[in-house]
Motif scaffolding. Sequence first.
Motif, short mmCIF file in Angstrom:
data_model
loop_
_atom_site.label_atom_id
_atom_site.label_comp_id
_atom_site.label_asym_id
_atom_site.label_seq_id
_atom_site.Cartn_x
_atom_site.Cartn_y
_atom_site.Cartn_z
N LYS A 1 26.65 18.56 -6.54
CA LYS A 1 25.18 18.07 -6.34
C LYS A 1 24.41 18.39 -5.39
N ASN A 2 23.26 18.94 -5.90
CA ASN A 2 22.16 19.30 -4.92
C ASN A 2 20.92 18.95 -5.30
N PRO A 3 20.24 18.13 -4.70
CA PRO A 3 19.04 17.36 -5.04
C PRO A 3 17.79 18.41 -5.15
N ALA A 4 18.12 19.44 -4.48
CA ALA A 4 16.82 20.42 -4.29
C ALA A 4 16.79 21.32 -5.58
N LYS A 5 17.87 21.39 -6.30
CA LYS A 5 18.03 22.06 -7.29
C LYS A 5 18.12 21.31 -8.58
N LYS A 6 17.79 21.98 -9.76
CA LYS A 6 17.91 21.42 -11.06
C LYS A 6 19.47 21.63 -11.50
N PRO A 7 20.22 21.00 -12.19
CA PRO A 7 21.58 21.43 -12.61
C PRO A 7 21.58 21.86 -13.82
N PHE A 8 22.72 22.83 -13.81
CA PHE A 8 22.94 23.49 -15.26
C PHE A 8 24.35 23.41 -15.28
N SER A 9 24.72 22.89 -16.55
CA SER A 9 26.39 22.76 -16.55
C SER A 9 26.70 22.97 -17.90
N ILE A 10 28.11 23.67 -17.92
CA ILE A 10 28.88 23.83 -19.08
C ILE A 10 30.15 23.50 -18.68
N VAL A 11 30.80 22.75 -19.86
CA VAL A 11 32.32 22.85 -19.62
C VAL A 11 32.93 23.71 -20.78
N ILE A 12 33.98 24.16 -20.02
CA ILE A 12 34.79 25.35 -20.97
C ILE A 12 35.29 24.71 -21.93
N PRO A 13 35.49 25.32 -23.18
CA PRO A 13 36.57 24.88 -24.09
C PRO A 13 38.00 25.13 -23.61
N PRO A 14 38.70 24.09 -23.24
CA PRO A 14 39.92 24.44 -22.39
C PRO A 14 40.93 25.13 -23.30
N PRO A 15 41.23 26.14 -22.97
CA PRO A 15 42.43 27.28 -23.55
C PRO A 15 43.64 26.38 -23.45
N ASN A 16 44.45 26.48 -24.31
CA ASN A 16 46.02 25.97 -24.44
C ASN A 16 46.54 26.45 -23.56
N VAL A 17 47.24 25.58 -22.78
CA VAL A 17 48.09 26.10 -21.49
C VAL A 17 48.78 27.17 -21.82
N THR A 18 49.33 27.36 -23.03
CA THR A 18 50.31 28.09 -23.65
C THR A 18 49.66 29.54 -23.97
#
Length: 895
Positions: free
Chosen positions: A28-45
């Motif tokens: 978190k950085n109030p001086a900057k705008k956020p940009f976020s992506i969550v990865i499509p979690p690959p199968n652990v296998t």
Amino acid sequence: MQTRYNPADTEEKWYKFWEEKGFFNARKNPAKKPFSIVIPPPNVTGILHMGHALNNTIQDVLIRFKRMRGYESLWMPGTDHAGIATQNVVERQLAKEGLKKEDIGREKFLERLWVWKEEYGSTIINQLKKLGVSCDWQRLRFTLDERYSLAVKQAFIRLFNKGLIYKGNYIINWCPRCKTALADEEAPYKEIDGWLYYIRYPLKKTPGSKSSVPDYITVATTRPETMLGDTALAVNPEDVRYKFLKDCQVILPLVGRVLKVIEDELVEPEFGTGVVKVTPAHDKNDFLIAKKHNLEFINIMNEDATINEQGLEFKGLDRFGAREAILKRLEEEGLLEKKEPYRISAGHCYRCNTMIEPRLSAQWFVRMKPLAKQAIRAVEEGKIEFYPGRWKKVYLNWMENIQDWCISRQIWWGHRMPVYYCRECRERHKVSESDYNAGIIVSEHQPSKCGVCGSSDIYQEEDVLDTWFSSWLWPFATFGWPFESQTPDSEIEKKEEFEYFYPTDVLVTASEILFFWVARMIMAGLEFVGEIPFKRVLIHGTVRDIRGKKMSKSLGNVIDPLEIINELGADSLRFSLMLQAGSGQDIYLSKEKFLVGRNFANKIWNASRYILERVKGKEKEYPAELNLEGKILTLADKWILYEYNRLVESCTSFLEELRIYDYTQAVYEFFWHKFCDWYLEISKKESGEIKGFLLVFILDKCLRLLHPLMPFITEDIWQRLNIKKETPTLMKASWPETLELTIDKREIKNFLSLKELVISLRAFKKDLGIKERVSFLVEPRNDSLSKILEENLQWVSFLSRIEVCREGSYPEVVSTATIDYDIFVDKSLVKDLELHQKRIEAKIKELAEFMQREEVKLSNSSFLQQASREVVEKTKQRLKEVSKEVERLKRIKWL
RNA sequence: GGGCGAAUAGCUCAGUUGGUUAGAGCGUUGCGCUUACAUCGCAAAGGUCGCAGGUUCGAAUCCUGCUUCGCCCACCA
């Protein structure tokens, strides 16, 4: 620097550098705008395949771009426990030791699963790192983590308390190999060749009926083995042919049971004989009919799809063996009338491809309609946008017809349901099929005693939850949701972090999991945190082989991304994929297609090498920004700066609009075909006081623009540049902005006409069969052009491989022309005039045809009236230019 | 059965509100070691934009129908 780029020298080194310095981490950085992506979690296998490579490269491009643009750019990584898939892996391991999971018991089996996970579960993560992905690894999540599990339980409890989860006896998709229920989405239909069998069911006249009845009635079925569980026959109420059935008894062959005869609209009179056998416990349709008509449900199969004791003599046979045996017996008894070839579509387990057995069993479901409502609205109102937009319709269409979701699985690896039973209460109520709620306690922890009767005889539900029941919480559970019920384990699980980064910006995924995952995440986000999980959904194509087949191990057509990385480098892989990933189209890959990336990387390498050698020792350090005040720019300088500006603008807007292919294409085109092919070549014959600086400047900016695509090579070269650097890594360097330039458009035009002159000279020379470096006479069409040519004579001669003369006396000349220049050459030097003549004639013909079309247009009064003035003007101008060109070409012919 | 999409050069694809002579990469042909790069450079060949109508001054682009292919959904015994 070597003459060839060698990725092996750079990739590991820079990845380690980035990771160790913490450049991937976002807070978190109030001086900057956020940009976020969550990865499509690959199968652990999972092991990295081309689909992962494509999916993750796209995300990395966006994340790196935004990071450079000054956003606090977070890419949340993690893996998915992939219930059935992972369990299968360890089951296979056990099988090698001659064991079944039941032999060692649930607890020991889970222990083995965790051991396996610890040992192999990070394989895919390490492989992703080879790709160069800039995930915040400190946040690495696993859907079976303790904290994540809490989120899963909470979600379940909340839905249950709202009445959105229920248990019931329904026909579900059962995989007899995995021995578990599957959601509809997990059991896709596939067509297979089969038969439609016509079977005779004997009839008995009931006493007192008047009509005459035949000896039997014929029923068509694709699954004769299920007849063991038949409890009725059905016909369409409108079907007059079978009205007589009311007056008789139907006897189920081989079993002898008397079947009811019912009427239902679902029966299609045209299909088969128009009579359907009804097997309530083994067919979805029959189940619905049976409910409606109060029929008996007879389950004839065990969980492994063998016939149970209800199947009499067929007991113990598996379903396909039973089919053969039953058919044989029917034939013996003369009850098998005929069989016809028939294409059957049947569900198949998406994990092991075993044919699904529809099975009547008690399972848990989520009521989806109420959840879908707000998820539909969010998309309709444009809060969530799909790229490409056509997926919106697909999404809405599915959501509007959504079915309840079967979430219980009869496996061990997963989130065990937070459901407990009080044995006392259940026995007292003598729990019947219709009363599944008696004695149920839904709770985060095992209650010590029953709230109703006080008994402490409490046991937990054996089933685990569908893996997707945990994945649908991914965009917020990864941040540590729910925040109310627990204290954060670390600073990255604070609520503030979540509030800063959520909703995430883009979700990048393949179309295959639109329903499995994307749609459900939207529902979960709105339901559990009251806010959409992401603003945009970027859906890319499926990776296929060169013939369009899906890549799969069983087909043996996979191209291993790791192999490409080893041979050509991660940058080559990334670039090649992005250049082919079009606008969401499926991509057809072959190994050769990755050469584009390798070649381009090598081009970047060598162009950089040339520049670095050229400026070596000239300056201690070049300034980062361009100050052109008082500097003299050549025509070429102005042109490249002008083009550079256009490039920056288009790259930026393409990336903002998620048009990654267009961005890739643009930066490739500029770097190779403008910067290298022209500007660098010209620079060999043009010095000027700031040439070195301009070369370094453009190179620096190109490396920045290329960095999201090709992080390794760009970082490696950037580190060698002697410019003033604002950060220790290109990863965090600023994204280029357009320059404030005051360049006269006419100067750009003048440069382009020189460029055209060079191209004409080269073609002219080749057409005439002249290989030597001979003198050509070039005459500009006006004085100002004359001056320009004078100033740029050096490189024009150099690039066209001729001597450009400004004055000459040729007794006999051949000439050609560009729009602005006439070109002459001594006829005695010409070896092959014919080719040139032919081309000119062809050109004249083409232009004449074009002119004719334009003239017709211009003589059309409606065109003049209705087309915009701009278009009319342009047309006139074009016609004028072309007619001039034709005149000149015609003159050439006469020489 | 319902829905969605695609058809443009030999191949893979761009072509964003309809308006230069429809572009690129690969492949093909020819030429070329020129102060980075042969993983290179230069030049060239190659397209009635699936078919038929319609709207429009003007259609690869919009509309309708057809053909072929692909994908998704569905309770097709």
